[in-house]
Write a protein that holds these residues in place. Structure first.
Motif, short mmCIF file in Angstrom:
data_model
loop_
_atom_site.label_atom_id
_atom_site.label_comp_id
_atom_site.label_asym_id
_atom_site.label_seq_id
_atom_site.Cartn_x
_atom_site.Cartn_y
_atom_site.Cartn_z
N MET A 1 -3.73 -22.16 -18.82
CA MET A 1 -3.04 -21.52 -19.94
C MET A 1 -3.89 -20.36 -20.44
O MET A 1 -5.10 -20.49 -20.60
CB MET A 1 -2.83 -22.53 -21.07
N TYR A 2 -3.26 -19.20 -20.64
CA TYR A 2 -3.99 -18.04 -21.15
C TYR A 2 -3.15 -17.35 -22.21
O TYR A 2 -1.94 -17.53 -22.29
CB TYR A 2 -4.35 -17.07 -20.02
N GLN A 3 -3.83 -16.56 -23.01
CA GLN A 3 -3.15 -15.80 -24.06
C GLN A 3 -3.76 -14.41 -24.12
O GLN A 3 -4.99 -14.26 -24.11
CB GLN A 3 -3.29 -16.51 -25.41
N LEU A 4 -2.93 -13.38 -24.18
CA LEU A 4 -3.39 -12.00 -24.27
C LEU A 4 -3.13 -11.45 -25.66
O LEU A 4 -2.04 -11.63 -26.21
CB LEU A 4 -2.67 -11.13 -23.23
N SER A 5 -4.13 -10.77 -26.20
CA SER A 5 -3.98 -10.12 -27.50
C SER A 5 -4.46 -8.68 -27.38
O SER A 5 -5.33 -8.35 -26.57
CB SER A 5 -4.80 -10.86 -28.57
N ASN A 6 -3.89 -7.82 -28.20
CA ASN A 6 -4.26 -6.40 -28.26
C ASN A 6 -4.09 -5.72 -26.90
O ASN A 6 -4.90 -4.90 -26.48
CB ASN A 6 -5.70 -6.23 -28.74
N PHE A 7 -3.02 -6.09 -26.21
CA PHE A 7 -2.71 -5.43 -24.95
C PHE A 7 -1.33 -4.78 -25.06
O PHE A 7 -1.21 -3.69 -25.64
CB PHE A 7 -2.79 -6.42 -23.79
N THR A 8 -0.29 -5.42 -24.59
CA THR A 8 1.04 -4.83 -24.72
C THR A 8 1.55 -4.82 -26.17
O THR A 8 2.48 -4.08 -26.50
CB THR A 8 2.05 -5.58 -23.84
N ASP A 9 0.91 -5.63 -27.03
CA ASP A 9 1.30 -5.64 -28.44
C ASP A 9 0.53 -4.60 -29.25
O ASP A 9 0.75 -4.47 -30.46
CB ASP A 9 1.08 -7.03 -29.04
N ASN A 10 -0.37 -3.84 -28.60
CA ASN A 10 -1.10 -2.77 -29.27
C ASN A 10 -0.13 -1.64 -29.60
O ASN A 10 0.70 -1.25 -28.77
CB ASN A 10 -2.22 -2.27 -28.34
N ASP A 11 -0.22 -1.07 -30.82
CA ASP A 11 0.72 -0.02 -31.21
C ASP A 11 0.49 1.29 -30.47
O ASP A 11 1.26 2.25 -30.62
CB ASP A 11 0.69 0.21 -32.73
N ASP A 12 -0.58 1.37 -29.67
CA ASP A 12 -0.84 2.56 -28.87
C ASP A 12 -0.16 2.46 -27.50
O ASP A 12 -0.21 3.40 -26.72
CB ASP A 12 -2.35 2.75 -28.68
N ILE A 13 0.46 1.34 -27.20
CA ILE A 13 1.07 1.11 -25.89
C ILE A 13 2.57 0.89 -26.06
O ILE A 13 3.01 0.16 -26.94
CB ILE A 13 0.44 -0.12 -25.20
N ARG A 14 3.35 1.54 -25.21
CA ARG A 14 4.79 1.29 -25.19
C ARG A 14 5.25 1.01 -23.77
O ARG A 14 4.63 1.48 -22.80
CB ARG A 14 5.57 2.45 -25.78
N THR A 15 6.31 0.25 -23.65
CA THR A 15 6.87 -0.08 -22.35
C THR A 15 7.85 1.00 -21.93
O THR A 15 8.79 1.32 -22.65
CB THR A 15 7.58 -1.45 -22.39
N LEU A 16 7.61 1.59 -20.74
CA LEU A 16 8.47 2.65 -20.23
C LEU A 16 9.64 2.11 -19.43
O LEU A 16 10.74 2.64 -19.49
CB LEU A 16 7.66 3.61 -19.35
N ALA A 17 9.37 1.08 -18.63
CA ALA A 17 10.41 0.53 -17.76
C ALA A 17 10.06 -0.91 -17.42
O ALA A 17 8.88 -1.30 -17.44
CB ALA A 17 10.54 1.36 -16.49
N GLN A 18 11.07 -1.70 -17.12
CA GLN A 18 10.86 -3.09 -16.74
C GLN A 18 12.01 -3.51 -15.83
O GLN A 18 13.18 -3.38 -16.18
CB GLN A 18 10.79 -3.99 -17.98
N GLU A 19 11.66 -3.98 -14.64
CA GLU A 19 12.66 -4.45 -13.70
C GLU A 19 12.02 -5.43 -12.73
O GLU A 19 10.92 -5.16 -12.21
CB GLU A 19 13.31 -3.29 -12.94
N GLY A 20 12.70 -6.54 -12.50
CA GLY A 20 12.14 -7.56 -11.62
C GLY A 20 10.80 -8.03 -12.16
O GLY A 20 10.64 -8.25 -13.37
N PRO A 21 9.78 -8.14 -11.30
CA PRO A 21 8.47 -8.62 -11.75
C PRO A 21 7.61 -7.52 -12.37
O PRO A 21 6.49 -7.79 -12.80
CB PRO A 21 7.84 -9.13 -10.46
N PHE A 22 8.10 -6.28 -12.43
CA PHE A 22 7.27 -5.15 -12.83
C PHE A 22 7.56 -4.69 -14.26
O PHE A 22 8.72 -4.59 -14.67
CB PHE A 22 7.47 -3.96 -11.89
N GLN A 23 6.49 -4.38 -14.98
CA GLN A 23 6.58 -3.75 -16.30
C GLN A 23 5.66 -2.54 -16.30
O GLN A 23 4.48 -2.65 -15.94
CB GLN A 23 6.17 -4.72 -17.40
N VAL A 24 6.17 -1.39 -16.68
CA VAL A 24 5.39 -0.16 -16.71
C VAL A 24 5.07 0.16 -18.17
O VAL A 24 5.96 0.30 -19.00
CB VAL A 24 6.15 1.02 -16.08
#
Length: 256
Positions: A1-24
């Motif tokens: 079990m793992y937990q990520l913080s201050n990564f994709t939830d950082n306000d400096d990061i936004r998701t451009l695209a997401q399809e299948g197993p990939f998130q950009v």
């Protein structure tokens, strides 16, 4: 079990695209700047020159990568060469030699998270279901894909013209059902998508980054005769015939 913080939830990061197993994801600002490179960072941000990364969710699919593309992983992640015997190794070595791609593309399995190296290039996600299960790529575009997809070397329709046009003799073809991840210097928003129905597309230069595997690709004179080609000033052109789609960079050098 793992937990990520201050990564994709950082306000400096936004998701451009997401399809299948990939998130950009994209970093909106470069916060690790100094007084010496602050001006360069400022204008880079203004001109959309930003770092981007691909996140791969292995719970959804096993992933095949271009060699050296992995930055870090967390959770249950296992790496293999993807080689299934001596014959498979020989075939991949030959394909890598003729297409210019890495001969061995590692495969990652498990149920953890795989994060690829950051890049200033643009990431394009393509679902092969939208390409009738077959696509051909220009050199250097492949970054990652669902491991269910098959790779093959696709020969030009006329090898002698390809040599004369200073083009490679083979391209990397991808077939099957799944999502493909490309790394391009041209953003998806600027790529022109041309759909052919028993028609022909002629392009002066290698501006097409991907095309349907159903299309015939040759390198030909722009005119019917050598004199006509010389008079037009175009010389040799890349020709795509048949029924399928082509992704075209709008300007020369748009992705190389």
């Amino acid at each position: 079990m793992y937990q990520l913080s201050n990564f994709t939830d950082n306000d400096d990061i936004r998701t451009l695209a997401q399809e299948g197993p990939f998130q950009v994801i994209e970093y909106q600002r470069d916060l690790s700047v100094t007084a010496e490179n602050a001006q360069e960072a400022y204008f880079s941000n203004a001109m959309n020159v930003r770092k981007r990364q691909v996140l791969c969710d292995l719970k959804q699919a096993s992933i095949t990568l271009q060699a050296g593309a992995m930055q870090w992983s967390v959770g249950n992640v296992n790496a293999t060469t993807g080689v299934k015997g001596v014959g498979d190794l020989f075939g991949k070595a030959i394909r890598g030699k003729v297409t210019g791609e890495s001969a061995i593309k590692p495969e990652y399995t498990g149920d953890g998270l795989l994060v690829l190296e950051p890049t200033y290039k643009h990431i394009i996600l393509l679902n092969l279901d939208d390409w009738n299960g077959s696509i051909v790529l220009d050199d250097g575009l492949f970054l990652a894909c669902d491991s269910k997809l098959k790779h093959k070397a696709v020969a030009r329709g006329n090898l002698s013209s390809a040599v004369a046009g200073n083009e490679g003799l083979f391209n990397l073809g991808i077939t099957g059902s799944g999502v493909l991840c490309l790394e391009s210097a041209c953003p998806r928003e600027e790529l022109v998508e041309i759909t052919l129905q028993d028609d022909v597309l002629k392009v002066d230069g290698n501006m097409a980054i991907a095309w349907s595997g159903s299309l015939s690709f040759t390198v030909e004179r722009s005119g019917k005769t050598l004199l006509g080609s010389a008079a037009s000033g175009e010389g040799l052109v890349n020709v795509y015939r048949g029924t399928g789609k082509v992704l075209l960079a709008p300007v020369t050098g748009g992705y190389v």
